[in-house]
Write an enzyme that holds these catalytic residues in place. Sequence first.
Site, PDB file in Angstrom:
ATOM      1  N   VAL A   1      46.213  15.801 106.165  1.00 28.39           N
ATOM      2  CA  VAL A   1      46.083  14.540 105.432  1.00 28.39           C
ATOM      3  C   VAL A   1      45.268  14.760 104.159  1.00 28.39           C
ATOM      4  O   VAL A   1      45.617  14.256 103.082  1.00 28.39           O
ATOM      5  CB  VAL A   1      45.425  13.459 106.324  1.00 28.39           C
ATOM      6  CG1 VAL A   1      45.200  12.174 105.533  1.00 28.39           C
ATOM      7  CG2 VAL A   1      46.289  13.190 107.547  1.00 28.39           C
TER       8      VAL A   1
ATOM      9  N   LYS B   1      15.666  30.769 107.567  1.00 32.13           N
ATOM     10  CA  LYS B   1      15.714  31.461 106.272  1.00 32.13           C
ATOM     11  C   LYS B   1      17.087  32.127 106.126  1.00 32.13           C
ATOM     12  O   LYS B   1      17.305  33.233 106.606  1.00 32.13           O
ATOM     13  CB  LYS B   1      14.597  32.495 106.162  1.00 32.13           C
ATOM     14  CG  LYS B   1      14.476  33.110 104.779  1.00 32.13           C
ATOM     15  CD  LYS B   1      13.277  34.038 104.694  1.00 32.13           C
ATOM     16  CE  LYS B   1      13.173  34.608 103.282  1.00 32.13           C
ATOM     17  NZ  LYS B   1      14.353  35.411 102.912  1.00 32.13           N
TER      18      LYS B   1
ATOM     19  N   ASP C   1      44.965  17.519 102.475  1.00 30.40           N
ATOM     20  CA  ASP C   1      45.793  18.277 101.529  1.00 30.40           C
ATOM     21  C   ASP C   1      46.818  17.373 100.842  1.00 30.40           C
ATOM     22  O   ASP C   1      47.076  17.512  99.638  1.00 30.40           O
ATOM     23  CB  ASP C   1      46.514  19.415 102.261  1.00 30.40           C
ATOM     24  CG  ASP C   1      45.551  20.498 102.727  1.00 30.40           C
ATOM     25  OD1 ASP C   1      44.415  20.535 102.216  1.00 30.40           O
ATOM     26  OD2 ASP C   1      45.926  21.299 103.604  1.00 30.40           O
TER      27      ASP C   1
ATOM     28  N   GLU D   1      20.420  27.441  99.020  1.00 25.21           N
ATOM     29  CA  GLU D   1      20.885  28.810  99.229  1.00 25.21           C
ATOM     30  C   GLU D   1      22.401  28.826  99.376  1.00 25.21           C
ATOM     31  O   GLU D   1      22.964  28.112 100.216  1.00 25.21           O
ATOM     32  CB  GLU D   1      20.250  29.378 100.507  1.00 25.21           C
ATOM     33  CG  GLU D   1      20.310  30.873 100.629  1.00 25.21           C
ATOM     34  CD  GLU D   1      19.163  31.570  99.916  1.00 25.21           C
ATOM     35  OE1 GLU D   1      19.136  32.807  99.942  1.00 25.21           O
ATOM     36  OE2 GLU D   1      18.297  30.878  99.339  1.00 25.21           O
TER      37      GLU D   1
END
Length: 673
Positions: free
Chosen positions: A35, A119, A37, A177
Amino acid sequence: MDPKLEQRARELRALLQKASIAYYVHDAPILEDSVYDRLYRELQELERAYPELITPDSPTQRVGEKPAEQFPTVSHRIPLYSLENAFNLEELKEWQERLWRVLGRTPEEGELEYVCELKIDGAALALTYVDGLLQRGATRGDGQSGEDITPNIRAIPSIPLRLATAAPPPVLEVRGEAYLPIAEFERINRERCSAGDPPFANPRNCAAGTLRQLDSRVVAARKLSFFAYALHWPEGWPSGDPPQTQWECLQRLKDLGLPVNPLSQVCRGLEEVVQFYERWRQAQLPYACDGVVVKLNSLRLQEEAGFTQKFPRWAIALKYPAQEVPTRIRAIVASVGRTGAVTPVAELEPVLLAGTTVSRASLHNADRLEELDVHIGDTAIVRKAGEIIPEVVGILKELRPPDAVPYRLPSHCPECGTLLVRPAGEAITRCPNPACPAKIRGQLQHWASRDAMDIEGLGEKRVAQLVEKLGVRTVADLYRLTPEHLESLEGMGSRSSQKLVQAIQRSRQQPWERVLYGLGIPHVGVVTAQILAQHFPAPELLAQARAEDIAQIYGIGAEIAEAVVAWFADPAHQKLLQELRELGIPALPRQAAPAVSQVLAGKKFVITGTLPTLSRQQAKAWIESRGGKVTASVSRQTDYVVVGSDPGSKLKQAQALGIPLLSEAELLALDPK
């Protein structure tokens, strides 16, 4: 334009953005892939037929068709600091004790509250949103400036092009990050191996390399992900109260449509921090993770704790234990550095360690050699010190072969034959010869390095040729080279010679702080050079300074001050500086004077609470630029305590000691100019 088409385009953009946030931020998809797409293609076809419908935040505009030629360097409005590392629980406790002292608090006042975040082992990014729209994305770089990689940032699907709010801050700075999921990393390497290309060493290297691709289509194909972990609002928060804690910052980021790691947690005291660390240390995660970041939760206490030259005092990275691997020592060589320090280096059977192939490792010094009883042929235990530099940490003596040969440092320099010396009280053996080729090569490489003069094309091999073939002896000699000189070197043609000479000559325009760092003064790193250059904006001013004056500068201290004075007192260094000034290096007037008066010289200040108009960093910079020093704790040596709203225990300490208190206005009145 048909209003219905405009309305449909708006609906599609809004729905696709909502679906992206649900998928990447909340991990709760609201649309099937098929859907999504179909809706994406519908919007794409609308925009293709009516280009005037295209907006900068449209999901179809993430990937450009034209590759970039280069990435410009941009300054970060708010610096990106590194994090101090703790490699065991004892170091974590020591950090908390320092934090108690800086905040003027005691354990009896109650446990500190922290936020623990995994991290992620990726690449730090700085995102800037203006009026809710993504304006710029940049790499961390040196923390002060990085590369503008906005086209590649737009190609990361989890980074929103528009914030999910109708009332965004005028400017929002986001830190986070970019990382490559392990499954995606493995897929990329399978494809590279099938194509005959070498695989990437680890997900971090692959993520960093991907972000620097000139073609954003490559970035889109590699499917990077992103976690945000910090936000700043330098021009104010639009409505309501701004976040007061790190935990609130994470929630606001999520509300704005930015993905946040859901595994973060508020922890009260170190006991809960350690529990968080142990819970995730052995966990199988879908991304590379090398530790836990521990941050003070209160933003007010963060501001009160402040920063060192390199790190925030209010945060630390508790790293997972370093990986250790055994491998055989094939040989040991004595390496001579730019300061003359002689370091024994083990040449190893290549081994994979922490994602990279290691073939050399440091043995540090003669004491370490003796302590480990190192023999050539031994099986050594190798690990990465601080996850960066490989080092030998042990010897498996039970595996020592009969023909293993003991190793001792040579008595004479392997480069120039000069008798080596070991100053009393030092662990380092040094070559005292100022004309030692190895020292000269090291000095030239340091001068040309990225953080110094940034001379492209002047690497280790080329520097060795300049020293050996052309007799280059000082950094000043570089600026006398001509293309004709360089053409005589192996591998250098007319074009490459001209290009290198141009790069050398361009470096004349580098600012004084880079020149200062490039001089290689002991203990003067990048940040220290920036601080010194701010206070002494010309070589002549720094050369005339006394050690006690330099030591008064916040962030310097006696050891650095004495090293600077000793360096400038050396006649050889004075001659070098004179040659550089005659060459126009650094590029500034011969006579420079401090920009402001030094009315606060010798005065020590402490800042507590929130000031009306100045941030803590701005107040500190104002004081230091006028010769004052800002310290973290109150003592009898403190001259003034600057008090804002909601002050901490430092106010009570100052009152008990009878130290004068200043408001922000009274502080600024100390310099009528």
